[in-house]
Design a protein around this motif. Sequence first.
Motif, PDB file in Angstrom:
ATOM      1  N   UNK A  81       0.840  -1.198   0.000  1.00 54.54           N
ATOM      2  CA  UNK A  81       0.000   0.000   0.000  1.00 54.54           C
ATOM      3  C   UNK A  81       0.881   1.256   0.000  1.00 54.54           C
ATOM      4  N   UNK A  82       1.883   1.267   0.877  1.00 55.48           N
ATOM      5  CA  UNK A  82       2.790   2.424   0.973  1.00 55.48           C
ATOM      6  C   UNK A  82       4.078   1.983   1.660  1.00 55.48           C
ATOM      7  N   UNK A  86      12.035   2.521   6.891  1.00 57.76           N
ATOM      8  CA  UNK A  86      11.986   1.140   7.378  1.00 57.76           C
ATOM      9  C   UNK A  86      10.549   0.684   7.659  1.00 57.76           C
ATOM     10  N   UNK A  87       9.577   1.354   7.039  1.00 59.77           N
ATOM     11  CA  UNK A  87       8.168   1.014   7.261  1.00 59.77           C
ATOM     12  C   UNK A  87       7.486   0.641   5.954  1.00 59.77           C
ATOM     13  N   UNK A  88       6.563  -0.302   6.082  1.00 67.06           N
ATOM     14  CA  UNK A  88       5.753  -0.744   4.951  1.00 67.06           C
ATOM     15  C   UNK A  88       4.310  -0.882   5.436  1.00 67.06           C
ATOM     16  N   UNK A  89       3.380  -0.373   4.633  1.00 68.67           N
ATOM     17  CA  UNK A  89       1.953  -0.578   4.885  1.00 68.67           C
ATOM     18  C   UNK A  89       1.427  -1.539   3.823  1.00 68.67           C
ATOM     19  N   UNK A  90       0.616  -2.479   4.271  1.00 70.49           N
ATOM     20  CA  UNK A  90       0.119  -3.552   3.415  1.00 70.49           C
ATOM     21  C   UNK A  90      -1.387  -3.650   3.569  1.00 70.49           C
ATOM     22  N   UNK A  91      -2.060  -3.955   2.481  1.00 70.96           N
ATOM     23  CA  UNK A  91      -3.458  -4.380   2.583  1.00 70.96           C
ATOM     24  C   UNK A  91      -3.483  -5.841   2.176  1.00 70.96           C
ATOM     25  N   UNK A 108      -7.832  -6.870   5.611  1.00 68.79           N
ATOM     26  CA  UNK A 108      -7.089  -6.154   6.633  1.00 68.79           C
ATOM     27  C   UNK A 108      -6.020  -5.240   6.092  1.00 68.79           C
ATOM     28  N   UNK A 109      -5.469  -4.499   7.027  1.00 67.37           N
ATOM     29  CA  UNK A 109      -4.340  -3.607   6.788  1.00 67.37           C
ATOM     30  C   UNK A 109      -3.299  -3.886   7.852  1.00 67.37           C
ATOM     31  N   UNK A 110      -2.044  -3.819   7.451  1.00 68.43           N
ATOM     32  CA  UNK A 110      -0.924  -3.997   8.385  1.00 68.43           C
ATOM     33  C   UNK A 110       0.010  -2.804   8.257  1.00 68.43           C
ATOM     34  N   UNK A 111       0.428  -2.316   9.384  1.00 68.38           N
ATOM     35  CA  UNK A 111       1.528  -1.356   9.431  1.00 68.38           C
ATOM     36  C   UNK A 111       2.708  -2.109  10.023  1.00 68.38           C
ATOM     37  N   UNK A 112       3.828  -2.077   9.309  1.00 74.28           N
ATOM     38  CA  UNK A 112       5.000  -2.855   9.706  1.00 74.28           C
ATOM     39  C   UNK A 112       6.214  -1.932   9.848  1.00 74.28           C
ATOM     40  N   UNK A 154      -5.811  -6.159  -6.432  1.00 70.38           N
ATOM     41  CA  UNK A 154      -6.339  -5.138  -7.348  1.00 70.38           C
ATOM     42  C   UNK A 154      -6.961  -5.775  -8.583  1.00 70.38           C
ATOM     43  N   UNK A 155      -6.286  -6.774  -9.132  1.00 67.28           N
ATOM     44  CA  UNK A 155      -6.812  -7.440 -10.338  1.00 67.28           C
ATOM     45  C   UNK A 155      -8.126  -8.179 -10.049  1.00 67.28           C
TER      46      UNK A 155
END
Length: 158
Positions: A81-82, A86-91, A108-112, A154-155
């Motif tokens: 997602x972004x 050192x951070x990654x956001x994931x859906x 869900x969403x994860x902030x890592x 997305x697809x």
Amino acid sequence: MSASEHRPPLPPFTHDAATLKVRLAEDGWNSRDPARVALAYTADSRWRNRAEFVTGREAIAGLLTRKWVRELDYRLIKELWAFGGNRIAVRFACEWHDDAGNWFRSYGNENREFDQHGLMALRHASINDLPISERERKFHWPLGRRPDDHPGLSELGL
């Protein structure tokens, strides 16, 4: 620190490195091997997963063991997602069924946040479960790693 304590790609992340990091995490989770997955986290990693808060690899492996006993035929897709530093956001979305055969799609969403060795030190996940019928399922690959040619979130319009 041993070579197994390094998990490339390492921060700071580029778009390609963050995308690869997300796919490697997806592959690990689709193995449904709690001990293997826990090795991607720091020894003192802190998680918020739904209403459960855990710290450390042993607790993470325990959470995942409980999860995959309940969530049968689990299949997961993660999407970047972004990212920054050192951070990654994931859906993500996963499909699974309970022992009564009821199917769910969990969104869900994860902030890592990662340490300098590429191990995840913090994970904050927000997750919602949607009951679905078996015919509404979209994740049909054999258990294990999602094939490279299988559509992503997305697809699939998710």
